[in-house]
Design an enzyme around this catalytic site. Sequence first.
Site, PDB file in Angstrom:
ATOM      1  N   ARG A 193       6.477  -5.558  14.019  1.00 17.64           N
ATOM      2  CA  ARG A 193       6.479  -4.516  12.978  1.00 17.64           C
ATOM      3  C   ARG A 193       7.107  -3.206  13.470  1.00 17.64           C
ATOM      4  O   ARG A 193       6.710  -2.136  13.025  1.00 17.64           O
ATOM      5  CB  ARG A 193       5.070  -4.226  12.456  1.00 17.64           C
ATOM      6  CG  ARG A 193       4.433  -5.363  11.694  1.00 17.64           C
ATOM      7  CD  ARG A 193       4.771  -5.305  10.211  1.00 17.64           C
ATOM      8  NE  ARG A 193       4.333  -6.527   9.536  1.00 17.64           N
ATOM      9  CZ  ARG A 193       3.214  -6.627   8.821  1.00 17.64           C
ATOM     10  NH1 ARG A 193       2.449  -5.581   8.632  1.00 17.64           N
ATOM     11  NH2 ARG A 193       2.889  -7.756   8.263  1.00 17.64           N
TER      12      ARG A 193
ATOM     13  N   ARG B  29       5.830   1.479   8.646  1.00 19.68           N
ATOM     14  CA  ARG B  29       5.391   2.743   8.046  1.00 19.68           C
ATOM     15  C   ARG B  29       5.004   3.838   9.021  1.00 19.68           C
ATOM     16  O   ARG B  29       4.861   4.992   8.624  1.00 19.68           O
ATOM     17  CB  ARG B  29       4.215   2.465   7.096  1.00 19.68           C
ATOM     18  CG  ARG B  29       4.667   1.849   5.788  1.00 19.68           C
ATOM     19  CD  ARG B  29       3.491   1.296   5.017  1.00 19.68           C
ATOM     20  NE  ARG B  29       2.963   0.129   5.712  1.00 19.68           N
ATOM     21  CZ  ARG B  29       1.970  -0.647   5.250  1.00 19.68           C
ATOM     22  NH1 ARG B  29       1.386  -0.359   4.115  1.00 19.68           N
ATOM     23  NH2 ARG B  29       1.572  -1.699   5.928  1.00 19.68           N
TER      24      ARG B  29
ATOM     25  N   ARG C 102      12.391   3.295   2.616  1.00 21.42           N
ATOM     26  CA  ARG C 102      11.576   2.510   1.682  1.00 21.42           C
ATOM     27  C   ARG C 102      11.480   3.236   0.336  1.00 21.42           C
ATOM     28  O   ARG C 102      11.569   2.604  -0.719  1.00 21.42           O
ATOM     29  CB  ARG C 102      10.193   2.304   2.272  1.00 21.42           C
ATOM     30  CG  ARG C 102       9.281   1.394   1.495  1.00 21.42           C
ATOM     31  CD  ARG C 102       7.949   1.393   2.245  1.00 21.42           C
ATOM     32  NE  ARG C 102       6.940   0.531   1.691  1.00 21.42           N
ATOM     33  CZ  ARG C 102       6.195   0.842   0.627  1.00 21.42           C
ATOM     34  NH1 ARG C 102       6.398   1.968  -0.025  1.00 21.42           N
ATOM     35  NH2 ARG C 102       5.260   0.015   0.227  1.00 21.42           N
TER      36      ARG C 102
ATOM     37  N   ASP D   2      10.023 -10.561   5.127  1.00 26.90           N
ATOM     38  CA  ASP D   2       8.591 -10.868   5.137  1.00 26.90           C
ATOM     39  C   ASP D   2       8.385 -12.374   5.068  1.00 26.90           C
ATOM     40  O   ASP D   2       9.200 -13.090   4.474  1.00 26.90           O
ATOM     41  CB  ASP D   2       7.876 -10.192   3.958  1.00 26.90           C
ATOM     42  CG  ASP D   2       6.367 -10.172   4.186  1.00 26.90           C
ATOM     43  OD1 ASP D   2       5.894  -9.257   4.887  1.00 26.90           O
ATOM     44  OD2 ASP D   2       5.678 -11.082   3.697  1.00 26.90           O
TER      45      ASP D   2
ATOM     46  N   TYR E  82      -1.667 -18.122   2.047  1.00 25.23           N
ATOM     47  CA  TYR E  82      -1.364 -17.126   1.000  1.00 25.23           C
ATOM     48  C   TYR E  82      -1.023 -17.809  -0.324  1.00 25.23           C
ATOM     49  O   TYR E  82      -1.385 -17.320  -1.390  1.00 25.23           O
ATOM     50  CB  TYR E  82      -0.205 -16.219   1.440  1.00 25.23           C
ATOM     51  CG  TYR E  82      -0.607 -15.250   2.533  1.00 25.23           C
ATOM     52  CD1 TYR E  82      -1.174 -14.019   2.217  1.00 25.23           C
ATOM     53  CD2 TYR E  82      -0.444 -15.561   3.876  1.00 25.23           C
ATOM     54  CE1 TYR E  82      -1.562 -13.134   3.218  1.00 25.23           C
ATOM     55  CE2 TYR E  82      -0.824 -14.687   4.882  1.00 25.23           C
ATOM     56  CZ  TYR E  82      -1.387 -13.468   4.546  1.00 25.23           C
ATOM     57  OH  TYR E  82      -1.782 -12.602   5.522  1.00 25.23           O
TER      58      TYR E  82
HETATM   59  O1  CP3 Z   1       7.975  -7.410  12.787  1.00 25.69           O
HETATM   60  C1  CP3 Z   1       8.810  -6.866  12.023  1.00 25.69           C
HETATM   61  O2  CP3 Z   1       9.052  -5.647  12.078  1.00 25.69           O
HETATM   62  C2  CP3 Z   1       9.629  -7.736  11.094  1.00 25.69           C
HETATM   63  C3  CP3 Z   1       9.308  -7.687   9.720  1.00 25.69           C
HETATM   64  C4  CP3 Z   1       8.002  -8.303   9.280  1.00 25.69           C
HETATM   65  C5  CP3 Z   1       7.219  -7.783   8.229  1.00 25.69           C
HETATM   66  N1  CP3 Z   1       6.209  -8.657   7.987  1.00 25.69           N
HETATM   67  C6  CP3 Z   1       7.500  -6.536   7.516  1.00 25.69           C
HETATM   68  C7  CP3 Z   1       6.435  -5.946   6.690  1.00 25.69           C
HETATM   69  C8  CP3 Z   1       7.378  -9.473   9.722  1.00 25.69           C
HETATM   70  C9  CP3 Z   1       7.743 -10.389  10.877  1.00 25.69           C
HETATM   71  C10 CP3 Z   1       6.258  -9.686   8.877  1.00 25.69           C
HETATM   72  C11 CP3 Z   1       5.392 -10.864   9.012  1.00 25.69           C
HETATM   73  C12 CP3 Z   1       4.242 -11.011   8.117  1.00 25.69           C
HETATM   74  N2  CP3 Z   1       4.113 -10.629   6.819  1.00 25.69           N
HETATM   75  C13 CP3 Z   1       3.065 -11.707   8.483  1.00 25.69           C
HETATM   76  C14 CP3 Z   1       2.858 -12.409   9.809  1.00 25.69           C
HETATM   77  C15 CP3 Z   1       2.617 -11.490  10.942  1.00 25.69           C
HETATM   78  C16 CP3 Z   1       1.366 -10.690  10.880  1.00 25.69           C
HETATM   79  O3  CP3 Z   1       1.496  -9.467  10.830  1.00 25.69           O
HETATM   80  O4  CP3 Z   1       0.295 -11.298  10.907  1.00 25.69           O
HETATM   81  C17 CP3 Z   1       2.193 -11.663   7.379  1.00 25.69           C
HETATM   82  C18 CP3 Z   1       0.798 -12.245   7.338  1.00 25.69           C
HETATM   83  C19 CP3 Z   1       2.885 -11.000   6.324  1.00 25.69           C
HETATM   84  C20 CP3 Z   1       2.389 -10.769   4.931  1.00 25.69           C
HETATM   85  C21 CP3 Z   1       2.309  -9.330   4.688  1.00 25.69           C
HETATM   86  N3  CP3 Z   1       3.402  -8.521   4.425  1.00 25.69           N
HETATM   87  C22 CP3 Z   1       1.161  -8.502   4.763  1.00 25.69           C
HETATM   88  C23 CP3 Z   1      -0.254  -8.985   5.017  1.00 25.69           C
HETATM   89  C24 CP3 Z   1       1.593  -7.188   4.560  1.00 25.69           C
HETATM   90  C25 CP3 Z   1       0.768  -5.932   4.652  1.00 25.69           C
HETATM   91  C26 CP3 Z   1       0.502  -5.305   3.359  1.00 25.69           C
HETATM   92  C27 CP3 Z   1       0.158  -3.844   3.568  1.00 25.69           C
HETATM   93  O5  CP3 Z   1       0.374  -3.102   2.596  1.00 25.69           O
HETATM   94  O6  CP3 Z   1      -0.258  -3.456   4.660  1.00 25.69           O
HETATM   95  C28 CP3 Z   1       2.989  -7.225   4.354  1.00 25.69           C
HETATM   96  C29 CP3 Z   1       3.880  -6.080   4.075  1.00 25.69           C
HETATM   97  C30 CP3 Z   1       4.833  -5.726   5.166  1.00 25.69           C
HETATM   98  N4  CP3 Z   1       5.627  -6.612   5.815  1.00 25.69           N
HETATM   99  C31 CP3 Z   1       5.133  -4.398   5.629  1.00 25.69           C
HETATM  100  C32 CP3 Z   1       6.147  -4.541   6.595  1.00 25.69           C
HETATM  101  C33 CP3 Z   1       6.845  -3.442   7.337  1.00 25.69           C
HETATM  102  C34 CP3 Z   1       4.530  -3.108   5.121  1.00 25.69           C
HETATM  103  C35 CP3 Z   1       5.134  -2.917   3.763  1.00 25.69           C
HETATM  104  C36 CP3 Z   1       5.352  -1.528   3.276  1.00 25.69           C
HETATM  105  O7  CP3 Z   1       6.353  -0.871   3.673  1.00 25.69           O
HETATM  106  O8  CP3 Z   1       4.552  -1.113   2.452  1.00 25.69           O
END
Ligand code: CP3
Length: 354
Positions: free
Chosen positions: A33, A37, A46, A83, A160
Amino acid sequence: MSIAAQPSTAPTKTILRALAGEALPTPPIWMMRQAGRYLPEYRATRAQAGDFLSLCYNPELAAEVTLQPIRRYGFDAAILFADILLVPQALGADLWFVTGEGPRLSTITGADGVAALKPTDAIHDTLSPIYETVKILSRELPEETTLIGFAGAPWTVATYMIAGRGTPDQGPAHTMREGAPEAFDALMDRITEATIEYLSMQIEAGAEVVKIFDSWAGSLKGDAFLRYALEPAKRITAALKERHPGIPVIAFPREAGDGYIGFARATGADCVAIDNSVSPEWAASHVQVDGCVQGNLASSHMVTGGQALIDETQHIVRALRNGPHIFNLGHGITPDADPENVALMIETVRNCTD
Ligand code: CP3
């Protein structure tokens, strides 16, 4: 693999050298990540994109946020910005994000839902902007920076798709796998096939490594872990290596505990990423014996910083320095992290030579 299938020249990028089994004096470093944010420049891009999914599907802006942490910190790898839930969306699930809560999807509860998914070939209609992001990145990244593509592992993605959201114990997915095993296995097959095609396209577009995120692998125990975490990782790894000889694969069966032991050997992965519930000494003696280990600083240190961050970073570097190691967090950095602490972590890793 035959000798002829190996790349003809030894890799020069540090991450690729570690993945090939080399113990380096300073471990290469990137962070899960890392585009996210906690960075003001991410929040600005974003906002420009409108929302998270629009950002994922906008190749120019997705490439821009991928590059931001590389410019700011000089990480050794960039991870594609996307994602894991884009694959269910490409298979026909509805997907949206609720601010402050997380992802929401239409749910699959039985065989009908699995049968209604789109054919595997159709995923590229939705996912082609992601391949475009990879192409932009492979042109624009500094030449020493490795480009990592990724996908969710079938079990995590299935949790999911079945629950329609994140769940603390993955209860709905466990209920379906026990109560409707045929439909569940069919769903796992569909996700596995789609994941192979998706990662293969990322590699063709320029991804140099791929990582398979199994964030909820820890809730699978015993035979269920072998069947639904290990077997799909093995199938995906074998298919990718057959199509793209030499492509390194990082597997992340998060919170697998003893399941980390032998995971690389059994799946054919080049590296196992570990969370911070296991010690680096344990990982050195039980996991690094099979190849590269990635991890495993607790992401809470990116919030709290200070001497504890320095001490724990040095502890991990020292414990894993006799074998191939890629420094990373145990899980993704959180939005409340201080960007200064990331700089301190990198400086500590790169200065830890004693
Ligand atoms: O690592 C990286 O920087 C690459 C991009 C990446 C994202 N998500 C960007 C993201 C990767 C590899 C993921 C993987 C991901 N997404 C997983 C597996 C890894 C882990 O963290 O366990 C899972 C379970 C997801 C599903 C997902 N997407 C969740 C649970 C969330 C969080 C929701 C929240 O609001 O906190 C996301 C959103 C997400 N994916 C964000 C990012 C940067 C935040 C989104 C935003 O900008 O609001």
